[in-house]
Design a protein around this motif. Structure first.
Motif, mmCIF file in Angstrom:
data_model
loop_
_atom_site.group_PDB
_atom_site.id
_atom_site.type_symbol
_atom_site.label_atom_id
_atom_site.label_comp_id
_atom_site.label_asym_id
_atom_site.label_seq_id
_atom_site.Cartn_x
_atom_site.Cartn_y
_atom_site.Cartn_z
ATOM 1 N N LYS A 41 -6.416 15.068 -7.324
ATOM 2 C CA LYS A 41 -7.083 15.870 -8.340
ATOM 3 C C LYS A 41 -6.511 15.568 -9.719
ATOM 4 C CE LYS A 41 -8.354 20.628 -9.477
ATOM 5 N NZ LYS A 41 -8.204 22.046 -9.087
ATOM 6 N N GLN A 42 -7.390 15.325 -10.700
ATOM 7 C CA GLN A 42 -6.959 15.000 -12.045
ATOM 8 C C GLN A 42 -7.657 15.912 -13.045
ATOM 9 O OE1 GLN A 42 -7.873 10.870 -12.610
ATOM 10 N NE2 GLN A 42 -6.299 10.158 -11.206
ATOM 11 N N GLU A 43 -7.002 16.110 -14.173
ATOM 12 C CA GLU A 43 -7.617 16.888 -15.234
ATOM 13 C C GLU A 43 -8.718 16.068 -15.896
ATOM 14 O OE1 GLU A 43 -4.771 18.257 -18.000
ATOM 15 O OE2 GLU A 43 -3.671 19.491 -16.558
ATOM 16 N N SER A 44 -9.698 16.754 -16.466
ATOM 17 C CA SER A 44 -10.783 16.072 -17.164
ATOM 18 C C SER A 44 -10.221 15.308 -18.359
ATOM 19 C CB SER A 44 -11.828 17.081 -17.640
ATOM 20 O OG SER A 44 -12.405 17.751 -16.541
ATOM 21 N N PRO A 45 -10.644 14.064 -18.565
ATOM 22 C CA PRO A 45 -10.142 13.299 -19.713
ATOM 23 C C PRO A 45 -10.666 13.861 -21.027
ATOM 24 C CG PRO A 45 -11.903 12.108 -18.607
ATOM 25 C CD PRO A 45 -11.595 13.298 -17.748
ATOM 26 N N THR A 46 -9.990 13.521 -22.091
ATOM 27 C CA THR A 46 -10.398 13.942 -23.434
ATOM 28 C C THR A 46 -11.192 12.822 -24.092
ATOM 29 O OG1 THR A 46 -8.408 15.297 -23.656
ATOM 30 C CG2 THR A 46 -9.572 14.706 -25.693
ATOM 31 N N PRO A 47 -12.356 13.122 -24.668
ATOM 32 C CA PRO A 47 -13.122 12.057 -25.330
ATOM 33 C C PRO A 47 -12.350 11.461 -26.495
ATOM 34 C CG PRO A 47 -14.038 14.228 -25.834
ATOM 35 C CD PRO A 47 -13.027 14.434 -24.759
ATOM 36 N N THR A 48 -12.452 10.164 -26.645
ATOM 37 C CA THR A 48 -11.748 9.472 -27.719
ATOM 38 C C THR A 48 -12.451 9.710 -29.053
ATOM 39 O OG1 THR A 48 -11.100 7.741 -26.161
ATOM 40 C CG2 THR A 48 -10.909 7.227 -28.513
ATOM 41 N N GLU A 129 -15.478 16.761 -29.431
ATOM 42 C CA GLU A 129 -14.470 17.694 -28.920
ATOM 43 C C GLU A 129 -15.147 18.953 -28.375
ATOM 44 O OE1 GLU A 129 -11.489 20.070 -31.500
ATOM 45 O OE2 GLU A 129 -10.495 18.168 -31.045
ATOM 46 N N GLY A 130 -14.722 19.392 -27.198
ATOM 47 C CA GLY A 130 -15.320 20.575 -26.588
ATOM 48 C C GLY A 130 -16.526 20.277 -25.729
ATOM 49 N N GLY A 131 -16.865 18.985 -25.593
ATOM 50 C CA GLY A 131 -17.996 18.617 -24.751
ATOM 51 C C GLY A 131 -17.710 18.884 -23.276
ATOM 52 N N ASN A 132 -18.757 19.047 -22.505
ATOM 53 C CA ASN A 132 -18.641 19.329 -21.073
ATOM 54 C C ASN A 132 -18.514 18.015 -20.306
ATOM 55 O OD1 ASN A 132 -18.785 20.653 -18.548
ATOM 56 N ND2 ASN A 132 -21.001 20.353 -18.472
ATOM 57 N N TYR A 133 -17.389 17.828 -19.612
ATOM 58 C CA TYR A 133 -17.154 16.585 -18.881
ATOM 59 C C TYR A 133 -17.972 16.567 -17.596
ATOM 60 C CZ TYR A 133 -14.697 12.754 -16.547
ATOM 61 O OH TYR A 133 -14.395 11.574 -15.903
ATOM 62 N N GLU A 157 -18.598 6.821 -22.400
ATOM 63 C CA GLU A 157 -17.476 6.083 -22.982
ATOM 64 C C GLU A 157 -16.839 5.192 -21.920
ATOM 65 O OE1 GLU A 157 -13.209 7.684 -23.632
ATOM 66 O OE2 GLU A 157 -14.256 8.074 -25.531
ATOM 67 N N ASP A 158 -16.637 3.925 -22.247
ATOM 68 C CA ASP A 158 -16.030 2.975 -21.317
ATOM 69 C C ASP A 158 -14.637 3.447 -20.903
ATOM 70 O OD1 ASP A 158 -15.441 0.695 -19.853
ATOM 71 O OD2 ASP A 158 -14.896 -0.497 -21.608
ATOM 72 N N VAL A 159 -14.404 3.545 -19.593
ATOM 73 C CA VAL A 159 -13.115 4.015 -19.084
ATOM 74 C C VAL A 159 -11.989 3.084 -19.513
ATOM 75 C CG1 VAL A 159 -11.766 4.369 -16.970
ATOM 76 C CG2 VAL A 159 -14.104 5.251 -17.117
ATOM 77 N N ALA A 160 -12.234 1.776 -19.481
ATOM 78 C CA ALA A 160 -11.177 0.801 -19.739
ATOM 79 C C ALA A 160 -10.809 0.698 -21.213
ATOM 80 C CB ALA A 160 -11.597 -0.568 -19.204
ATOM 81 N N THR A 161 -11.810 0.629 -22.098
ATOM 82 C CA THR A 161 -11.539 0.357 -23.518
ATOM 83 C C THR A 161 -11.665 1.581 -24.412
ATOM 84 O OG1 THR A 161 -13.854 -0.187 -24.002
ATOM 85 C CG2 THR A 161 -12.434 -1.979 -23.194
ATOM 86 N N LYS A 162 -12.230 2.673 -23.889
ATOM 87 C CA LYS A 162 -12.462 3.910 -24.651
ATOM 88 C C LYS A 162 -13.515 3.735 -25.749
ATOM 89 C CE LYS A 162 -9.174 5.694 -22.203
ATOM 90 N NZ LYS A 162 -9.535 6.512 -21.018
#
Length: 239
Positions: A41-48, A129-133, A157-162
């Motif tokens: 289980k991981q926390e939701s990532p933060t948008p770059t 910021e504050g978007g729903n993942y 958003e690309d996982v590898a390059t952001k």
């Protein structure tokens, strides 16, 4: 003889005990379903956040129509520029300033220009910021983290390059990011609207722009309203 048999029995019992102990330990080491969930289980990532300055070429599609947008974003100087090439159509310029003023114009012989005043400026870099993942999805050949912003826009958003890969407005208008140059800056001379944009008789003749912005004001934040105008969603079909 009896002593030898006793020793053999003791050794046999010891072997059986050690085997049983090893079996118990191996069973206890097998992870349960709950263990697997807790470790993965991981926390939701933060948008770059967007870089403060960048240049991007976007391929846009909407209801069967296509456009190429040459986008220049310059947050430090409070300006955003979209050069819009409609398929086999006009080349349009959408120049936006952080004071809420936007110029929609052409540079051909038609000398068209419409000056619009919005209540908001350009998007801030951390507008997502504050978007729903929503999790991860594959789009355009990239594994992406996906966010939804107030039921208005879905952003990939690309996982590898952001880097941004794709976004879709609630209207179905979709952008595919073809290039993304961080730090690229358009020279200042290109940010000047033509002189005929400052003819007061031509200002605000099109209230549909204002009604479009007002229609969104109760649904989305100022930044999303700016985003909508940024990609010509508010341009009338005949412009």
């Amino acid at each position: 003889m009896a002593k030898s048999i006793s020793i053999s029995i003791l050794l046999l019992l010891l072997i059986l005990f050690m085997s049983s102990l090893s079996l118990v330990l191996s069973v206890r080491s097998i992870p349960t379903d709950s263990d697997s969930v807790s470790t993965t289980k991981q926390e939701s990532p933060t948008p770059t956040p967007w870089p403060e300055q960048f240049h991007s070429i976007l391929s846009m599609s909407y209801n069967g129509s296509f456009e190429i947008i040459d986008l220049w974003y310059d947050w430090p100087k409070g300006r955003n520029f979209n050069i819009i090439q409609k398929q086999l159509g006009k080349l349009l310029y959408d120049l936006e300033w952080n004071n809420g003023t936007s110029f929609f114009y052409t540079l051909d012989s038609s000398r068209e220009c419409r000056t619009i005043h919005f209540d908001v400026g350009i998007l801030r870099p951390n507008w997502l910021e504050g978007g729903n993942y929503l999790g991860q999805r594959n789009v355009d050949g990239f594994l992406c983290n996906v966010w939804e912003k107030v039921d208005f826009l879905t952003y990939y958003e690309d996982v590898a390059t952001k880097r941004p890969v794709h976004w879709v407005f609630y209207t179905g208008r979709a952008a595919h990011v073809m290039t993304f140059e961080v730090g690229a800056v358009l020279e200042d001379s290109k940010w000047q609207a033509p002189v005929y944009c400052f003819n007061k008789s031509g200002e605000d003749k099109h209230p549909e722009f204002h009604s479009h912005a007002a229609a969104h004001s109760n649904l989305i934040t100022a930044e999303e309203t700016a985003f909508a105008s940024s990609f010509s969603d508010s341009l009338p079909a005949n412009f």
